[in-house]
Design a protein around this motif. Structure first.
Motif: not given
Length: 855
Positions: A267, A514, A721-722, A724-726, A728-729
């Motif tokens: 990633v 997302g 949770q989604v 947090v990933l977004l 980071l992206v």
């Protein structure tokens, strides 16, 4: 020529500074990600090597890694096996060990002691021997069943000291202990929490059976090779167990970790690739503009006898030096980035020692390969154009260029590539499996991105004209000049905007993905979840049966349905084996969930030796209601199960798309005891949900590993949770946007230099400094808006394609995050205005007479 090249580079060092910065950022991201992942791997390798016995005897097919984490199953073997193992030739010592991860440690304040990042909490016996990864740092070893030691790192993080009281919540029972000592790691502790009890009582406290153990640790006598000893121990104990040397045990643990590290590494390298791609646009643009500005200089060199290849080589040498400088600085910055990542992970709960940072020989090789290679490749086309400058250009006053035919050729080539990309996305839409759809998505994204880059210059004139329609009314003649400047060189505008386009397209596409995930999950919860409350862990880890007992005893509870995650190995009719995480549920499932069946019903799904399968999975493998297949469970047991139902989505309750589910009675017949992952709770008649929630939270107040959630809470958990990933992206893609901003700054700065005489004439005929600054800013805004339009359009296509892939996994709702789209558009304006500050200031400060006389 070499001296001329070096002098030219020195003369234009300011113009090349931003390109060098782009190379630096690209290399730093590659180097930082490689060093960080190598450091994490080295840290865990040392930990695994220090903790592995010379030979370890384990239960047959004991679950590891994710399987053990999700199922909570803890297979055991007889502790008495240590005696015959100790009699084997070449064995110095053999003893039973107890080590479990499915425990919770609670402090005096009622808070859970452990990592918030998913690192395990491990309870084990205090075994006094050199192989142990910890040593006694304070206090004394535990004696009896009311004392324990805690690792010093966890004690410091949670303010625990010798003499404090803890509760160890294990499957057999909850035990109150006093902390009588602290243990310090002899290697770096990445974040695990370790609690140690007296080894004489460990089996009874943690397993509920003093005659069982989780493994047998065998120490080799001096000079006995581990593989030889393993074979001897296996011959003595028989085939009912798994035997591993220290090397095999470390490799097994590292392999499980390697899967996670591999995802993180790829990633990060993926985003480094984005940074490299954006940097390529900047470098190409920079060298193309430098070659155009030096037309007369290059023509003069040709007139004095320089050959085409010498001119080309001159430009490539400049690129080589730029790449070497950028890569060298990027290597240093990458080391700094790795240190920053280590510190950041410490704040997030993964504790790494900066002294353990590893810089393998491949790191500088990768740094210079990326920095120098990318720069040379990006400069190749401008170098070729430089070699084509005719000697007569030295006498001309204007740039010699030919943009018509190449622009039409690029447009045609871009159209061809776009058709190929569209074809890949059509194949994605027709794919029936997520794996194949993912492949076509990658191909489609790559081709459509290439098409946008190729055709971008051809789109400049029509799109910019539309974007600039209202500008003259708002800003007057200055806006007309700004728009014409952006249209003057479509190639330059297209290349500059492409750098911004890449980052914005990725942000838009992933935002749509997302938003679609959260919207799909919200609908799925509303459609299938009939329970009033969900009791579970935030990280979906299993919990002890004590939770179910307490929930069942709460006044006003009507029905409680347990769900457990089950690692399954399904032997398919074609001879292949499919590994999946299934779910086991109580037979009363219909009272708390609304499962949509394609065939069969709940009675068939959870009946004795039955299971339900996802409809699409069953169709792909020729299975139907009534089919039988062999299922392998944790602990090595197998059973013939009959397909009792087919469902539209694999999960009967919260916990994810698990692909299969069966009844808990069937699971308990064929697998060692596991732990519940979810409790679905309905209020009894006459009890309102608010009242029941208060009672449930009071009953579970001293069990902080679980939380009580209603529908809204459960949806928010998934959204968070989604998100947090977004986030980071977005943070990582911010790097691409930063490089894109550098590209706009560089383009405008070089454009100002290129148009020095023209700007001087504008000032001479009456344009004020303020108007000149505004013209440069508006030109920057137009370029950035053009990039935003391309990025939003491309991102929308990618988002729709990603949604199609998600639909194959049951996430069928399409959602467009309009606020994100609006933020992208507004952000483009901000980027344009920010990037134009310095170039606009420089343009306005020019001396009018010097500018008019500029050559």
């Amino acid at each position: 020529m070499l001296r001329a090249t070096l002098r030219s580079l020195a003369a234009h060092r300011g113009r090349l500074l931003l390109s060098a910065l782009a190379v630096l950022l690209s290399v730093a991201f590659v180097v930082g990600s490689v060093i960080f992942s190598d450091t994490v791997r080295h840290t865990f390798d040392r930990l695994f090597a220090a903790s592995a016995a010379d030979v370890t005897v384990l239960p047959r097919d004991a679950p590891e890694g994710r399987d053990q984490t999700l199922s909570g199953a803890q297979p055991t073997l007889p502790a008495a096996l240590a005696a015959p193992a100790a009699e084997v030739e070449g064995v110095a010592d053999a003893r039973p060990e107890v080590r479990v991860q499915n425990v919770t440690v609670v402090g005096d304040d009622g808070r859970r002691i452990g990592s918030s990042t998913g690192a395990p909490t491990i309870a084990t016996g205090w075994y006094p021997e050199p192989r142990r990864v910890v040593e006694l740092a304070e206090g004394r070893p535990a004696r009896g069943d009311r004392e324990a030691l805690l690792d010093r790192d966890s004690a410091e993080r949670h303010d625990v000291s010798v003499g404090d009281r803890l509760r160890i919540v294990a499957e057999p029972a909850t035990t109150e202990v006093e902390v009588v000592g602290l243990a310090a790691f002899t290697t770096t502790n990445p974040g695990a929490t370790l609690v140690f009890v007296d080894p004489d009582v460990a089996a009874r406290l943690l397993l509920g059976d003093a005659e069982r153990a989780t493994s047998i640790a065998v120490t080799a006598a001096e000079g006995v090779p581990h593989p030889v000893l393993r074979d001897r121990v296996a011959a003595a104990l028989g085939e009912g167990y798994t035997y591993r040397t220290a090397e095999q045990q470390s490799e097994s643990a590292a392999e499980e970790l390697g899967t996670v590290l591999g995802v993180i590494r790829w990633v990060m390298l993926g985003f480094a690739g984005v940074a490299v791609l954006v940097g390529v646009f900047l470098i190409i643009n920079t060298f193309a503009m430098l070659v155009a500005q030096r037309t007369r200089e290059l023509g003069l060199l040709r007139a004095l006898g320089a050959e085409r290849r010498q001119v080309r080589r001159s430009v490539l040498v400049e690129a080589l030096l730029l790449g070497v400088v950028g890569a060298s600085l990027g290597l240093l910055a990458g080391v700094g980035l790795a240190h920053a990542l280590v510190r950041l992970m410490g704040l997030l709960g993964m504790y790494l020692d900066p002294a353990d940072i590893r810089i393998e020989p491949v790191v500088p090789v990768a740094a210079y390969a990326v920095g120098v290679g990318v720069t040379l490749v990006a400069a190749a086309l401008p170098a070729r154009r430089a070699g084509r400058v005719p000697p007569v250009a030295a006498l001309a006053d204007t740039e010699v260029s030919a943009v018509g035919r190449p622009l039409r050729l690029r447009a045609a080539l871009g159209a061809v590539v776009a058709v190929a990309g569209a074809g890949a996305l059509v194949l994605l839409a027709r794919a029936e499996s997520a794996g194949r759809a993912g492949m076509w998505l990658a191909v489609g994204v790559a081709l459509t991105l290439l098409a946008a880059v190729l055709a971008g210059p051809a789109l400049v004139r029509p799109v910019v004209r539309v974007l600039g329609l209202g500008m003259p009314r708002a800003f007057g003649p200055v806006a007309v000049l700004a728009r014409r400047n952006a249209l003057r060189n479509p190639r330059r505008t297209g290349a500059t905007a492409s750098a911004l386009m890449v980052g914005l397209a990725l942000v838009t596409g992933l935002s749509i993905g997302g938003a679609s995930i959260t919207a799909s999950f919200d609908r799925e919860v509303d459609r299938t979840l009939g329970a009033d409350f969900v009791v579970q862990n935030e990280s979906f880890r299993p919990f002890t049966s004590e939770v179910a007992r307490r929930v069942g005893a709460v006044e006003g509870v009507g029905v409680v349905v347990r769900e457990r995650f089950v690692p399954l190995r399904l032997a398919l009719p074609d001879g292949s084996t499919h590994r999946t995480i299934g779910a086991a549920v109580d037979p009363e499932l219909d009272e708390v969930a609304r499962v949509e069946y394609a065939a069969g019903d709940t009675a068939g799904a959870v009946g004795a030796d039955r299971l339900a399968l996802d409809r699409r999975f069953a169709a792909r493998h020729g299975l139907e209601v009534g089919s039988t297949l062999e299922a392998g469970f944790v602990g090595g047991r197998t059973a013939e199960l009959r397909v009792g139902a087919l469902v539209e989505s694999g999960s009967p309750a919260p916990g994810g798309d698990v692909g299969a589910f069966l009844g808990l009675p069937t699971l308990e017949r064929h697998q060692v005891a596991g732990q519940d992952a979810v409790l679905l709770v309905n209020a009894a008649d006459g009890t309102g949900p608010p009242v029941l929630r208060e009672r449930l939270e009071r009953a579970l107040a001293d069990l902080p590993q679980v939380q009580v959630r209603d529908h809204a809470d459960y949806k928010q958990l998934v959204r968070d949770q989604v998100a947090v990933l977004l986030y980071l992206v977005y943070a990582l893609l911010g790097l691409a946007v930063v490089i894109a901003v550098l590209g706009v700054v560089n383009t405008l700065a070089l454009s100002v230099i290129e148009r020095t005489r023209e700007l001087g004439m504008l000032r001479a005929v009456g344009m004020s400094r303020r108007q000149l600054r505004r013209m440069v800013r508006l030109e920057s805004v137009v370029i950035c808006l053009f990039g935003a339009v391309l990025g939003l359009a491309l991102g929308a296509v990618w988002g729709l394609a990603l949604h199609r892939l998600l639909a194959l996994e049951g996430l069928t709702v399409l959602a467009v995050p309009w606020w994100t789209v609006a933020a992208v558009a507004v952000g483009s304006l901000v980027v344009g205005l920010t990037a134009a500050v310095l170039p606009a200031l420089r343009a306005s400060r020019m001396n009018v007479l010097d500018a008019i006389a500029h050559e």
